[in-house]
Design a protein around this motif. Structure first.
Motif, short mmCIF file in Angstrom:
data_model
loop_
_atom_site.label_atom_id
_atom_site.label_comp_id
_atom_site.label_asym_id
_atom_site.label_seq_id
_atom_site.Cartn_x
_atom_site.Cartn_y
_atom_site.Cartn_z
N ALA A 1 21.22 -8.34 -42.10
CA ALA A 1 21.69 -7.17 -41.35
C ALA A 1 21.03 -7.10 -39.98
O ALA A 1 21.70 -6.86 -38.96
CB ALA A 1 21.42 -5.90 -42.15
N ALA B 1 22.93 -7.53 -36.33
CA ALA B 1 22.87 -6.48 -35.31
C ALA B 1 22.32 -7.02 -33.99
O ALA B 1 22.86 -6.75 -32.92
CB ALA B 1 22.03 -5.31 -35.81
N GLU C 1 31.31 -1.46 -31.62
CA GLU C 1 32.28 -0.79 -32.48
C GLU C 1 32.36 -1.42 -33.87
O GLU C 1 32.50 -0.72 -34.86
CB GLU C 1 33.65 -0.89 -31.79
N ARG D 1 29.98 -3.30 -35.32
CA ARG D 1 28.66 -3.74 -35.78
C ARG D 1 28.52 -3.57 -37.29
O ARG D 1 27.96 -4.43 -37.97
CB ARG D 1 27.54 -3.00 -35.05
N GLY D 2 29.02 -2.49 -37.84
CA GLY D 2 28.95 -2.29 -39.29
C GLY D 2 29.66 -3.40 -40.04
O GLY D 2 29.17 -3.87 -41.08
N GLN D 3 30.80 -3.85 -39.53
CA GLN D 3 31.55 -4.94 -40.16
C GLN D 3 30.76 -6.25 -40.04
O GLN D 3 30.72 -7.04 -40.98
CB GLN D 3 32.93 -5.09 -39.53
N ARG D 4 30.16 -6.48 -38.90
CA ARG D 4 29.37 -7.70 -38.69
C ARG D 4 28.20 -7.74 -39.69
O ARG D 4 27.90 -8.78 -40.26
CB ARG D 4 28.84 -7.74 -37.26
N ILE D 5 27.55 -6.59 -39.89
CA ILE D 5 26.43 -6.49 -40.83
C ILE D 5 26.93 -6.71 -42.26
O ILE D 5 26.32 -7.46 -43.03
CB ILE D 5 25.71 -5.14 -40.66
N ALA D 6 28.04 -6.07 -42.61
CA ALA D 6 28.60 -6.25 -43.96
C ALA D 6 28.97 -7.71 -44.20
O ALA D 6 28.70 -8.26 -45.28
CB ALA D 6 29.82 -5.34 -44.14
N ASN E 1 25.76 -9.74 -44.75
CA ASN E 1 25.24 -9.52 -46.10
C ASN E 1 26.08 -10.26 -47.14
O ASN E 1 25.55 -10.84 -48.09
CB ASN E 1 25.16 -8.03 -46.42
#
Length: 160
Positions: free
Chosen positions: A123, A127, A139, A141-146, A149
């Motif tokens: 994660a 980021a 925008e 970033r949450g998808q990139r982190i998911a 993981n």
């Protein structure tokens, strides 16, 4: 690029076909074995690439003129094209694109590289790579982190 929408489907990240769409496991192993990245750092980069290009080396954003795994544009795209030409290889070769990305990280993008090397989790790596290398709007970033993981979990049993 911010206007690129990667393809959606039921295939998992590790079932992407070879060629211009290399296996995620191959890319993961390459980043670890050739460049000494940690599994978390490799997963963080790949989580970004999944958003940027859907792992397609020939991804093209006509609105920006961005190409490749990391959606290079402008001067960075021209540098990628020169980098490939200097090796006599296709700009769409996934190893050329990975090598260019690492070349950038070790030269002009060394600030991003230092931050990436300090990332201990997928994660954090995702980021950092988004903010300092891709420099996206943040925008997705949450998808990139998911994605990072998910890739880390899928690659747990892959030897590097």
């Amino acid at each position: 690029g911010k206007n690129y929408t990667p393809p959606t489907g039921s295939g998992s990240a590790d079932s992407i076909p070879g060629g211009k769409n290399p296996q995620v496991a191959q890319m993961y192993q390459y980043l670890i074995s050739k460049y000494g990245l940690t599994p978390a750092q490799a997963a963080g980069i790949l989580g970004n690439i999944q958003v940027e290009s859907g792992f397609k080396t020939d991804a093209f954003n006509p609105n920006e003129g961005a190409i490749g795994l990391c959606q290079w544009l402008g001067g960075r795209r021209r540098n990628l094209e020169r980098f490939a030409a200097a090796q006599g290889k296709s700009v769409y070769d996934w190893k050329v694109q990975m090598d260019f990305m690492m070349h950038e990280l070790r030269t002009g993008e060394s600030g991003a590289y230092a931050r990436l090397r300090g990332a201990a989790t997928p994660a954090a790596a995702a980021a950092v790579f988004d903010q300092y290398y891709e420099r996206s709007s943040g925008e997705a970033r949450g998808q990139r982190i998911a994605n990072a993981n998910g890739i880390a979990a899928a690659m747990r049993n892959v030897s590097a």
